[in-house]
Scaffold this active site. Structure first.
Site, PDB file in Angstrom:
ATOM      1  N   ARG A 104      24.181  83.138  16.828  1.00  0.00           N
ATOM      2  CA  ARG A 104      24.118  82.782  18.006  1.00  0.00           C
ATOM      3  C   ARG A 104      24.145  81.084  18.111  1.00  0.00           C
ATOM      4  O   ARG A 104      23.380  80.399  17.166  1.00  0.00           O
ATOM      5  CB  ARG A 104      22.829  82.973  18.705  1.00  0.00           C
ATOM      6  CG  ARG A 104      22.817  82.715  20.260  1.00  0.00           C
ATOM      7  CD  ARG A 104      21.576  83.240  20.889  1.00  0.00           C
ATOM      8  NE  ARG A 104      20.300  82.580  20.530  1.00  0.00           N
ATOM      9  CZ  ARG A 104      19.322  82.315  21.279  1.00  0.00           C
ATOM     10  NH1 ARG A 104      19.042  82.939  22.132  1.00  0.00           N
ATOM     11  NH2 ARG A 104      18.254  81.787  20.799  1.00  0.00           N
ATOM     12  N   THR A 108      25.317  76.226  22.328  1.00  0.00           N
ATOM     13  CA  THR A 108      25.893  76.958  23.230  1.00  0.00           C
ATOM     14  C   THR A 108      25.249  78.229  23.630  1.00  0.00           C
ATOM     15  O   THR A 108      25.203  78.710  24.789  1.00  0.00           O
ATOM     16  CB  THR A 108      27.368  77.210  23.208  1.00  0.00           C
ATOM     17  OG1 THR A 108      27.639  78.269  21.994  1.00  0.00           O
ATOM     18  CG2 THR A 108      28.331  75.940  22.744  1.00  0.00           C
ATOM     19  N   ASP A 200      11.746  83.662  15.483  1.00  0.00           N
ATOM     20  CA  ASP A 200      12.976  83.883  15.270  1.00  0.00           C
ATOM     21  C   ASP A 200      12.718  85.208  14.113  1.00  0.00           C
ATOM     22  O   ASP A 200      12.287  84.957  13.125  1.00  0.00           O
ATOM     23  CB  ASP A 200      13.549  82.794  14.326  1.00  0.00           C
ATOM     24  CG  ASP A 200      14.983  82.867  13.935  1.00  0.00           C
ATOM     25  OD1 ASP A 200      15.266  84.046  13.498  1.00  0.00           O
ATOM     26  OD2 ASP A 200      15.717  82.174  14.484  1.00  0.00           O
ATOM     27  N   ASP A 203      14.459  84.913  10.504  1.00  0.00           N
ATOM     28  CA  ASP A 203      13.682  84.180   9.671  1.00  0.00           C
ATOM     29  C   ASP A 203      12.357  84.706   9.235  1.00  0.00           C
ATOM     30  O   ASP A 203      12.101  84.591   8.114  1.00  0.00           O
ATOM     31  CB  ASP A 203      13.344  82.826  10.427  1.00  0.00           C
ATOM     32  CG  ASP A 203      14.504  82.020  10.332  1.00  0.00           C
ATOM     33  OD1 ASP A 203      15.365  81.884   9.493  1.00  0.00           O
ATOM     34  OD2 ASP A 203      14.648  80.822  11.242  1.00  0.00           O
TER      35      ASP A 203
HETATM   36  C1  PRP Z   1      19.166  86.457  16.762  1.00  0.00           C
HETATM   37  C2  PRP Z   1      18.828  87.780  17.029  1.00  0.00           C
HETATM   38  C3  PRP Z   1      19.874  88.367  17.793  1.00  0.00           C
HETATM   39  C4  PRP Z   1      20.287  86.916  18.538  1.00  0.00           C
HETATM   40  C5  PRP Z   1      19.568  87.299  20.098  1.00  0.00           C
HETATM   41  O1  PRP Z   1      19.877  86.356  15.741  1.00  0.00           O
HETATM   42  O2  PRP Z   1      18.687  88.779  15.835  1.00  0.00           O
HETATM   43  O3  PRP Z   1      21.005  88.758  17.079  1.00  0.00           O
HETATM   44  O4  PRP Z   1      19.403  85.989  18.106  1.00  0.00           O
HETATM   45  O5  PRP Z   1      19.948  86.023  20.981  1.00  0.00           O
HETATM   46  P1  PRP Z   1      20.860  86.439  22.164  1.00  0.00           P
HETATM   47  O6  PRP Z   1      20.413  87.898  22.832  1.00  0.00           O
HETATM   48  O7  PRP Z   1      20.505  85.188  22.947  1.00  0.00           O
HETATM   49  O8  PRP Z   1      22.373  86.525  21.763  1.00  0.00           O
HETATM   50  P2  PRP Z   1      20.359  84.874  15.450  1.00  0.00           P
HETATM   51  O9  PRP Z   1      21.395  84.230  16.202  1.00  0.00           O
HETATM   52  O10 PRP Z   1      19.303  83.787  15.127  1.00  0.00           O
HETATM   53  O11 PRP Z   1      21.180  85.066  14.062  1.00  0.00           O
HETATM   54  P3  PRP Z   1      20.437  85.376  12.652  1.00  0.00           P
HETATM   55  O12 PRP Z   1      19.344  86.249  12.519  1.00  0.00           O
HETATM   56  O13 PRP Z   1      21.544  85.914  11.746  1.00  0.00           O
HETATM   57  O14 PRP Z   1      20.319  84.137  12.060  1.00  0.00           O
HETATM   58  N1  URA Z   2      16.449  85.313  18.580  1.00  0.00           N
HETATM   59  C1  URA Z   2      15.447  85.477  17.828  1.00  0.00           C
HETATM   60  O1  URA Z   2      15.105  86.020  16.714  1.00  0.00           O
HETATM   61  N2  URA Z   2      14.044  85.260  18.677  1.00  0.00           N
HETATM   62  C2  URA Z   2      14.264  84.798  20.000  1.00  0.00           C
HETATM   63  O2  URA Z   2      13.283  84.531  20.742  1.00  0.00           O
HETATM   64  C3  URA Z   2      15.627  84.747  20.597  1.00  0.00           C
HETATM   65  C4  URA Z   2      16.659  84.888  19.739  1.00  0.00           C
END
Ligand code: PRP
Ligand code: URA
Length: 209
Positions: A104, A108, A200, A203
């Protein structure tokens, strides 16, 4: 409209509370994601079709049940969805695994796709998309778009924690897809994080913060 199923079994609620705590370690968090995914998988597979099969026990012939119908595929959204794979595979070891890479954009909040590798026979499987977090819904909506573009027609989505905004957006975008959640929280903050949430998920699973 697709069904919205809240899998609020007491064990799931208890484990989710531990996941939310800021002091929970990455290794405990990872184990809890696996455990919750397994418990949710039990509900997600509840409607699998069965057929009769003639078998022989050591004592006599009898009729048993075996799973029939569409085979399963699971599709974790990278990264955090990977944490849910082992739980599902422990229930359905023969499921095929496809991957969708999405992140994400922090400015944006729109999903950016960087990887897509599906089993060749998605059209003949029920594909289960996995991601612990449904925040704005953008990532899950895009993952299902990608899956449909690859030919999938039978799709379910499984997230652990959702925000009302994401649930609404997802159901509007994909009214043919049932959505399973362990809990729906209050709202999103200005950065698109779920409140109260758990932080997150990627993470916390992979210890990258
Ligand atoms: C997180 C989570 C989802 C997304 C949810 O991933 O695991 O995929 O955010 O958010 P949304 O519903 O607003 O799209 P992230 O983008 O942090 O990716 P990553 O875990 O690979 O770093
Ligand atoms: N992605 C995450 O991992 N946590 C949130 O709260 C939103 C998006």
């Amino acid at each position: 409209m697709g069904k919205l199923i809240i899998t609020d079994h007491p064990l799931i609620q208890h484990k989710l509370t531990i996941m939310r705590k800021k002091e929970t370690s990455s290794s405990d968090f990872r184990s809890l994601v696996t455990e919750i995914a397994t418990l949710m998988g039990y509900e997600v597979t509840r409607d699998l079709e069965l057929q009769d099969v003639e078998i022989e026990t050591p004592l006599m012939k009898t009729t048993g049940k075996e799973i029939s119908g569409k085979k399963l595929g699971i599709v974790p959204i990278l990264r955090a969805g990977v944490g849910m794979v082992d739980g599902f595979l422990s229930l359905v070891p023969v499921a095929r695994v496809g991957y969708i890479g999405l992140y994400r954009d922090p400015e944006t909040l729109k999903p950016v796709t960087y990887y897509n590798k599906m089993p060749s026979d998605v059209a003949s499987r029920t594909m289960i998309v996995l991601d612990p977090m449904l925040a704005t819904g953008g990532s899950l909506i895009e993952a299902v778009n990608e899956l449909k573009a690859t030919g999938a027609t039978s799709i379910k989505a499984v997230c652990i924690l959702g925000a009302p905004e994401g649930v609404e957006a997802f159901q509007k975008a994909h009214p043919d897809v049932d959505l399973y959640l362990a809990a729906i929280d209050e709202k999103l903050n200005d950065h698109g994080y779920i409140l109260p949430g758990l932080g997150d998920a990627g993470d916390r699973i992979f210890g990258t913060k």
